[in-house]
Motif scaffolding. Structure first.
Motif, short mmCIF file in Angstrom:
data_model
loop_
_atom_site.label_atom_id
_atom_site.label_comp_id
_atom_site.label_asym_id
_atom_site.label_seq_id
_atom_site.Cartn_x
_atom_site.Cartn_y
_atom_site.Cartn_z
N ASN A 90 44.71 43.34 46.69
CA ASN A 90 44.59 44.60 47.17
C ASN A 90 44.68 45.29 46.08
O ASN A 90 45.89 45.56 45.52
N THR A 137 42.62 48.75 43.23
CA THR A 137 41.46 49.17 42.48
C THR A 137 41.79 49.30 40.93
O THR A 137 42.87 49.52 40.65
N GLY A 145 35.81 39.88 49.51
CA GLY A 145 36.96 40.77 49.38
C GLY A 145 36.83 41.70 48.02
O GLY A 145 37.39 42.81 47.77
N GLU A 186 39.79 44.21 48.33
CA GLU A 186 40.25 44.61 49.78
C GLU A 186 40.33 43.06 50.46
O GLU A 186 39.48 42.42 50.88
N ASP A 187 41.65 42.85 50.39
CA ASP A 187 42.27 41.59 50.87
C ASP A 187 41.27 40.43 50.21
O ASP A 187 40.82 39.40 50.79
N CYS A 188 41.04 40.63 48.88
CA CYS A 188 40.32 39.60 48.08
C CYS A 188 41.02 38.16 48.15
O CYS A 188 42.02 38.03 47.67
#
Length: 380
Positions: free
Chosen positions: A151, A153, A192, A215-217
């Motif tokens: 999670n 960026t 994700g 995102e919750d990858c």
């Protein structure tokens, strides 16, 4: 001590120079204007072996040394700094850490893809709030059973818009600082994972520089590069290697600016004399040529130490990047000055060189960070 390139390195230099002049230089201005990623050129370069220069032959690469890579990066960057860094990132920032720290399964899966150009690679360390202090990463990973859940960026990631393979850095616990950082190999199609904003950069405009969003990858645990907590070491060692390339890229930009300035000084007349006949212009040209050669030798020396197997060359690679980036800025500024008003227009490429050169002082460690690295190594 031998200052001569070997026959193989001379061939690489000649091949890269000819290809850059015949294919890259003619499109460099256009892709800078449009920001278009040069897919066809990168495909051709992969076929020629440039995208996997330092990948061993057993994994589909050319199996060349880092001095050869620096030579090629300089020649390609003379024509287009954007294309030069696309190639450098694929080699040094993505393929190299997988080869150096990956297990055999990871090497056999990913290195052939990077070597052949079937997949472009990227290196994801920088974040919106984290640049020069990578020990403070905000991107996190947590245990998700058979997967790590990623999670956060990433920002300013070269090749991101086109890459399929990413070396991503995240922390298991921010309180652990550098001891909690891990490195993961992330594929573009993982659940994700999405590509965010495409950066509208001042220079290096054709590098598909984008934001990465996790995102919750779901990253398979087998894609952990090295061990838990080893990510900071992997990142720092990889940057030591890649800074040699940025030094070479800086030399390429500076050399291009010098050659254009010298040629212009032999064409343009003022006060009834060619520009090169004025001593002030001669001084500019002499300064440019001398500093470019000094920068080139610093780059070659750092590459030589890497090829020799010296375990640590942080000081030398930082010196190469720091000095060469300064030279690139100075040479491009003087090239514009010699061109006068024309240098300030897009009719001549020297303004592009100037914009590209600025990034040399910023990415993969700012000039200020390089001085810190150099000083710490001197004091130790």
């Amino acid at each position: 001590m031998n200052f001569e390139l070997n026959e193989n390195q001379k061939l690489i230099q000649e091949t890269a120079r000819r290809y850059a002049q015949e294919r890259i230089e003619k499109i460099a201005g256009e892709i800078d204007r449009t920001g278009e990623f040069p897919k066809e050129i990168i495909k051709e370069m992969a076929e020629m072996g440039f995208m996997g220069m330092i990948i061993p032959e057993e994994y589909g690469g050319a199996g060349l040394d880092f001095t050869s890579l620096a030579i090629a990066v300089e020649e390609i960057s003379k024509a287009s700094a954007s294309i030069g860094v696309i190639m450098a990132v694929n080699n040094s920032l993505c393929a190299y850490p997988i080869f150096q720290f990956g297990n055999e399964e990871q090497k056999r899966k990913y290195l052939p893809l990077l070597a052949t150009g079937e997949a472009i690679g990227a290196f994801a360390l920088t974040e919106p709030n984290v640049g020069s202090d990578p020990a403070s990463l905000e991107t996190t990973i947590k245990d998700g059973g058979d997967y790590f859940l990623l999670n956060g960026t990433k920002r300013f990631i070269t090749n991101a818009g086109e890459a399929k393979i990413f070396v991503v850095f995240a922390t298991i616990d921010r309180n652990l600082k550098h001891k909690g950082i891990c490195a993961l190999i992330v594929e573009r199609d993982y659940e994700g994972f999405s590509i965010g904003k495409h950066e509208d950069l001042l220079g290096l405009r054709s590098t598909a520089n984008c934001e990465l969003i996790f995102e919750d990858c779901k990253v398979p645990k087998r894609n952990l590069l090295g061990e838990i907590g080893q990510g900071f070491k992997i990142a720092m060692h990889t940057l030591d290697v890649s800074r040699i390339d940025i030094g070479a890229q800086s030399v390429g930009i500076a050399q291009a600016a010098f050659e254009k300035a010298l040629a212009y000084s032999k064409e343009r007349k003022q006060f009834g004399k060619y520009l090169y006949e004025f001593e002030m212009i001669q001084e500019m040209l002499a300064d440019m040529a001398t500093k470019i050669q000094a920068a080139r030798l610093l780059v070659y020396y750092a590459a030589f130490l890497k090829d020799k197997g010296v375990p640590r060359f942080s000081k030398e690679s930082s010196m190469a990047k720091y000095f060469a980036s300064q030279v690139a800025m100075e040479a491009t500024r003087l090239a514009i000055q010699i061109h006068g008003g024309y240098g300030y227009t897009k009719d001549y490429p020297v303004e592009r060189y100037y914009r590209d050169a600025k990034c040399m002082e910023i990415y993969e460690g700012t000039s200020e960070i390089q001085k810190i690295v150099i000083a710490r190594n001197l004091i130790e």
